[in-house]
Design a protein around this motif. Structure first.
Motif, PDB file in Angstrom:
ATOM      1  N   GLY A  73       0.825  -1.208   0.000  1.00 28.08           N
ATOM      2  CA  GLY A  73       0.000   0.000   0.000  1.00 28.08           C
ATOM      3  C   GLY A  73       0.857   1.254   0.000  1.00 28.08           C
ATOM      4  N   GLY A  74       1.959   1.212   0.756  1.00 23.99           N
ATOM      5  CA  GLY A  74       2.896   2.342   0.764  1.00 23.99           C
ATOM      6  C   GLY A  74       3.501   2.573  -0.605  1.00 23.99           C
ATOM      7  N   ILE A  75       3.852   1.484  -1.283  1.00 23.99           N
ATOM      8  CA  ILE A  75       4.395   1.609  -2.635  1.00 23.99           C
ATOM      9  C   ILE A  75       3.353   2.216  -3.571  1.00 23.99           C
ATOM     10  CG2 ILE A  75       5.133   0.276  -4.658  1.00 23.99           C
ATOM     11  CD1 ILE A  75       6.630  -1.580  -2.695  1.00 23.99           C
ATOM     12  N   GLU A  76       2.096   1.787  -3.424  1.00 19.54           N
ATOM     13  CA  GLU A  76       1.014   2.344  -4.258  1.00 19.54           C
ATOM     14  C   GLU A  76       0.892   3.856  -4.032  1.00 19.54           C
ATOM     15  OE1 GLU A  76      -3.845   2.017  -4.682  1.00 19.54           O
ATOM     16  OE2 GLU A  76      -2.758   0.363  -3.749  1.00 19.54           O
ATOM     17  N   MET A  77       0.928   4.270  -2.775  1.00 23.26           N
ATOM     18  CA  MET A  77       0.806   5.700  -2.475  1.00 23.26           C
ATOM     19  C   MET A  77       2.028   6.478  -2.953  1.00 23.26           C
ATOM     20  SD  MET A  77      -1.086   5.755   1.240  1.00 23.26           S
ATOM     21  CE  MET A  77      -0.089   4.480   2.009  1.00 23.26           C
ATOM     22  N   GLN A  82       4.906   9.976  -6.774  1.00 26.78           N
ATOM     23  CA  GLN A  82       6.038  10.097  -7.693  1.00 26.78           C
ATOM     24  C   GLN A  82       5.575  10.442  -9.105  1.00 26.78           C
ATOM     25  OE1 GLN A  82       8.033   8.186 -10.146  1.00 26.78           O
ATOM     26  NE2 GLN A  82       9.894   9.280  -9.656  1.00 26.78           N
ATOM     27  N   ASN A  83       4.403   9.942  -9.490  1.00 24.98           N
ATOM     28  CA  ASN A  83       3.882  10.184 -10.835  1.00 24.98           C
ATOM     29  C   ASN A  83       3.027  11.442 -10.948  1.00 24.98           C
ATOM     30  OD1 ASN A  83       5.100   7.875 -11.851  1.00 24.98           O
ATOM     31  ND2 ASN A  83       3.339   6.590 -11.372  1.00 24.98           N
ATOM     32  N   ALA A  84       2.755  12.101  -9.831  1.00 24.17           N
ATOM     33  CA  ALA A  84       1.900  13.289  -9.860  1.00 24.17           C
ATOM     34  C   ALA A  84       2.577  14.422 -10.631  1.00 24.17           C
ATOM     35  CB  ALA A  84       1.578  13.746  -8.445  1.00 24.17           C
ATOM     36  N   ASP A  85       1.851  15.012 -11.553  1.00 18.21           N
ATOM     37  CA  ASP A  85       2.395  16.114 -12.345  1.00 18.21           C
ATOM     38  C   ASP A  85       2.770  17.309 -11.476  1.00 18.21           C
ATOM     39  OD1 ASP A  85       2.070  14.690 -14.714  1.00 18.21           O
ATOM     40  OD2 ASP A  85       0.062  15.515 -15.086  1.00 18.21           O
ATOM     41  N   THR A  86       2.070  17.476 -10.369  1.00 15.05           N
ATOM     42  CA  THR A  86       2.306  18.644  -9.514  1.00 15.05           C
ATOM     43  C   THR A  86       3.362  18.395  -8.436  1.00 15.05           C
ATOM     44  OG1 THR A  86       0.483  17.945  -8.092  1.00 15.05           O
ATOM     45  CG2 THR A  86      -0.039  19.518  -9.848  1.00 15.05           C
ATOM     46  N   ALA A  87       3.904  17.190  -8.363  1.00 11.28           N
ATOM     47  CA  ALA A  87       4.883  16.864  -7.323  1.00 11.28           C
ATOM     48  C   ALA A  87       6.188  17.610  -7.580  1.00 11.28           C
ATOM     49  CB  ALA A  87       5.132  15.364  -7.274  1.00 11.28           C
ATOM     50  N   SER A  88       6.767  18.132  -6.510  1.00 12.36           N
ATOM     51  CA  SER A  88       8.053  18.818  -6.605  1.00 12.36           C
ATOM     52  C   SER A  88       9.156  17.790  -6.831  1.00 12.36           C
ATOM     53  CB  SER A  88       8.322  19.596  -5.314  1.00 12.36           C
ATOM     54  OG  SER A  88       8.582  18.684  -4.256  1.00 12.36           O
ATOM     55  N   PRO A  89      10.314  18.225  -7.303  1.00 12.72           N
ATOM     56  CA  PRO A  89      11.432  17.281  -7.453  1.00 12.72           C
ATOM     57  C   PRO A  89      11.795  16.592  -6.131  1.00 12.72           C
ATOM     58  CG  PRO A  89      11.897  19.286  -8.677  1.00 12.72           C
ATOM     59  CD  PRO A  89      10.646  19.539  -7.875  1.00 12.72           C
ATOM     60  N   ALA A  90      11.730  17.307  -5.023  1.00 11.44           N
ATOM     61  CA  ALA A  90      12.037  16.699  -3.720  1.00 11.44           C
ATOM     62  C   ALA A  90      11.015  15.626  -3.366  1.00 11.44           C
ATOM     63  CB  ALA A  90      12.078  17.775  -2.637  1.00 11.44           C
ATOM     64  N   THR A  91       9.747  15.890  -3.665  1.00 10.06           N
ATOM     65  CA  THR A  91       8.695  14.909  -3.404  1.00 10.06           C
ATOM     66  C   THR A  91       8.916  13.663  -4.250  1.00 10.06           C
ATOM     67  OG1 THR A  91       7.102  16.646  -2.866  1.00 10.06           O
ATOM     68  CG2 THR A  91       6.200  14.497  -3.461  1.00 10.06           C
ATOM     69  N   LYS A  92       9.262  13.859  -5.510  1.00 13.77           N
ATOM     70  CA  LYS A  92       9.505  12.723  -6.396  1.00 13.77           C
ATOM     71  C   LYS A  92      10.697  11.891  -5.916  1.00 13.77           C
ATOM     72  CE  LYS A  92       7.429  14.614 -10.581  1.00 13.77           C
ATOM     73  NZ  LYS A  92       6.636  13.538 -11.145  1.00 13.77           N
ATOM     74  N   ARG A  93      11.764  12.544  -5.453  1.00 13.02           N
ATOM     75  CA  ARG A  93      12.927  11.812  -4.940  1.00 13.02           C
ATOM     76  C   ARG A  93      12.570  11.024  -3.693  1.00 13.02           C
ATOM     77  NH1 ARG A  93      15.489  16.612  -6.256  1.00 13.02           N
ATOM     78  NH2 ARG A  93      15.508  17.265  -4.087  1.00 13.02           N
ATOM     79  N   LEU A  94      11.838  11.654  -2.776  1.00 14.24           N
ATOM     80  CA  LEU A  94      11.432  10.966  -1.550  1.00 14.24           C
ATOM     81  C   LEU A  94      10.521   9.787  -1.879  1.00 14.24           C
ATOM     82  CD1 LEU A  94      11.335  10.716   1.523  1.00 14.24           C
ATOM     83  CD2 LEU A  94       9.437  12.355   1.509  1.00 14.24           C
TER      84      LEU A  94
END
Length: 120
Positions: A73-77, A82-94
């Motif tokens: 479930g954590g991987i799904e979230m 990670q795939n969200a267009d609005t996610a910041s680069p830091a969010t995507k890395r985390l």
């Protein structure tokens, strides 16, 4: 994580947990279903009661099985973040780091289940 929510001006809790994963995909006016966990991988009240009652190897197996589902479930979230267009680069890395770590831990827990002659 709390710091990030504060930084983005978002609340720590919500009436509709994980609603950001499925924009427009849920009926937010529907009453909560106690049989359905509020987020992917979360153990139900019944499952936690079974875990509380379990002992020895049976408790270990159930715990590991529930944790594998929890990590999936954590991987799904994290994948949604990670795939969200609005996610910041830091969010995507985390999110990518979380996906990697959760996957590694699933592998370790799967091995622990095999030692106990059980399946994930």
């Amino acid at each position: 994580m709390r710091g990030w929510l504060d930084w983005f001006g978002l609340p720590l809790t919500s009436d509709h947990p994980m609603a950001w994963m499925h924009p427009g995909g849920h009926d937010h006016e529907a009453p909560p279903n106690d049989d359905e966990p509020p987020m992917p991988g979360l153990a139900s009240t019944d499952e936690l009661a079974r875990l509380d009652d379990a002992r020895g190897t049976a408790a270990e197996i159930l715990f590991l099985q529930l944790m594998i589902r929890h990590h999936r479930g954590g991987i799904e979230m994290a994948t949604a973040a990670q795939n969200a267009d609005t996610a910041s680069p830091a969010t995507k890395r985390l999110a990518l780091a979380m996906i990697t770590e959760q996957g590694d831990e699933i592998g370790q827990m799967t091995l622990l289940l095999r030692v106990r002659d059980a399946t994930p």
